[in-house]
Design a protein around this motif. Structure first.
Motif, PDB file in Angstrom:
ATOM      1  N   VAL A  49      40.212  31.902   0.958  1.00  0.00           N
ATOM      2  CA  VAL A  49      40.286  31.958   2.418  1.00  0.00           C
ATOM      3  C   VAL A  49      40.894  30.683   2.994  1.00  0.00           C
ATOM      4  O   VAL A  49      41.741  30.728   3.888  1.00  0.00           O
ATOM      5  N   ALA A  53      44.333  30.388   5.062  1.00  0.00           N
ATOM      6  CA  ALA A  53      44.309  29.811   6.405  1.00  0.00           C
ATOM      7  C   ALA A  53      45.357  28.722   6.537  1.00  0.00           C
ATOM      8  O   ALA A  53      46.026  28.598   7.574  1.00  0.00           O
ATOM      9  N   VAL A  82      36.595  38.437   7.470  1.00  0.00           N
ATOM     10  CA  VAL A  82      36.928  37.423   6.468  1.00  0.00           C
ATOM     11  C   VAL A  82      35.668  36.908   5.761  1.00  0.00           C
ATOM     12  O   VAL A  82      35.445  37.186   4.589  1.00  0.00           O
ATOM     13  N   LEU A 191      41.274  33.793   9.682  1.00  0.00           N
ATOM     14  CA  LEU A 191      41.166  33.049   8.424  1.00  0.00           C
ATOM     15  C   LEU A 191      40.647  31.631   8.670  1.00  0.00           C
ATOM     16  O   LEU A 191      39.854  31.108   7.885  1.00  0.00           O
ATOM     17  N   THR A 237      45.487  37.832  -0.407  1.00  0.00           N
ATOM     18  CA  THR A 237      44.871  37.506   0.879  1.00  0.00           C
ATOM     19  C   THR A 237      45.877  37.601   2.020  1.00  0.00           C
ATOM     20  O   THR A 237      45.732  38.433   2.914  1.00  0.00           O
ATOM     21  N   TYR A 241      45.994  41.043   3.994  1.00  0.00           N
ATOM     22  CA  TYR A 241      45.492  41.126   5.358  1.00  0.00           C
ATOM     23  C   TYR A 241      46.582  41.535   6.343  1.00  0.00           C
ATOM     24  O   TYR A 241      46.346  42.348   7.242  1.00  0.00           O
TER      25      TYR A 241
END
Length: 322
Positions: A49, A53, A82, A191, A237, A241
């Motif tokens: 994560v 981000a 998340v 995120l 990720t 997403y």
């Protein structure tokens, strides 16, 4: 002309939903070698994560007015879509078998269907409901839920919490474009919020960072840990997403939710090919059933663009609503 455009949008949305399931499904195959190399599961989640981000940070800067205009949406996306899904799932598998936790989590499509029918009061076709039932049954075979089944009340609650958080992901993604909220900006800030929340839980300063400088074993072959982490961050990720949120906006939440069940099938197949984890006959049959359920649901439920007219009773619904 409208029908053609609607079909094209639905087809593109379906392709993006399948791509999202493929990307999400590859996360476990890359994460397992890292965990076996010495990282805790929660460490891998935080790296996933936080890394995503960081990649999406330029988009967050570009949409820096979003926190002022849509603070509740961003907080909800970061907390539920998340941090919530990840943290609840990993907490659940510490108490109950992975297969049971995964099946309970993927009850989310059925919960989405309930949200659409009873909260939004929009019609849901019987075929779409049948697709959810088939997908859930197929998942029971894919994860072999009967193997090592044991009931732990807290573990089941945590797995159900992960399912509820996944419902939040689909519902928030469906409404995330309102009032000029760019979906990419929502993902970026989601995120960032998720990384902040997970930092408190994972405590990355206690992580064994040296693992990332070495290699991990994937079915006997040495693979650089940094490469595996890169795959988890960029593909499993960021790409997952982005394609997932865009697909929900082109489809309906219940359809995208059922298609997301393919993640379990993808994860199982990749584990067979890359990790040497063999597939049983029941898992093959279950995968076919999941595919059938996803196809039935996506081919019968109304497209995103037609949801409002149907909710008002306009247009033609080929299947009776339930």
């Amino acid at each position: 002309m409208h029908t053609t455009d609607s079909s094209h949008g639905k087809g593109l949305g379906l392709s993006l939903a399948v791509g999202s399931a493929l990307a999400f499904g590859g996360s476990g195959v890359a994460a397992k070698p890292l965990i076996e190399a010495g990282l805790a599961p929660l460490d891998v989640v935080w790296l996933r994560v936080a890394g995503a981000a960081l990649v999406m940070l330029p988009l967050a800067v570009r949409h820096r007015d979003l926190p002022r205009r849509r603070p509740a949406l961003l907080a909800g996306f970061g907390l539920l879509a998340v941090a919530g899904v990840q943290a609840c799932y990993f907490a659940a598998i510490s108490r109950i078998p992975v297969g049971v936790a995964l099946l309970v989590e993927y009850l989310a499509p059925a919960l989405v269907l309930g949200w659409v029918r009873f909260v939004q009061r929009r019609p849901v076709t019987r075929a779409a409901a049948l697709g959810v039932v088939l997908a859930a049954g197929g998942l029971a075979c894919v994860v072999e839920v009967w193997s090592g089944l044991r009931f732990d009340a807290l573990g089941l609650v945590l797995a159900l919490s992960a399912a509820c958080c996944q419902v939040g992901y689909f519902v928030l993604a469906d409404h995330g474009g309102g009032e000029g909220a760019d979906p990419l900006g929502v993902i970026a800030y989601g995120l960032l919020v998720g990384a902040g929340l997970l930092t408190v839980v994972a405590r990355p300063w206690e992580m064994d960072w040296s693992v990332l400088g070495g290699s991990a074993r994937m079915n006997g072959a040495a693979v650089p840990a940094a490469v595996l982490l890169g795959w988890i961050v960029l593909v499993a990720t960021v790409v997952a997403y982005v394609t997932g949120v865009v697909s929900v906006r082109r489809l309906s939440p219940q359809v995208a939710g059922v298609v997301a069940c393919l993640e379990a099938v993808v994860a199982t197949v990749l584990a067979w090919v890359l990790l040497g984890e063999r597939l049983g006959a029941s898992q093959v049959v279950g995968g076919v059933v999941v595919l059938a359920g996803a196809f039935i649901a996506q081919s019968s439920a109304p497209a995103k663009g037609s949801a409002e007219p149907l909710a008002r009773g306009e247009g033609v619904v080929r299947e009776p609503a339930v």
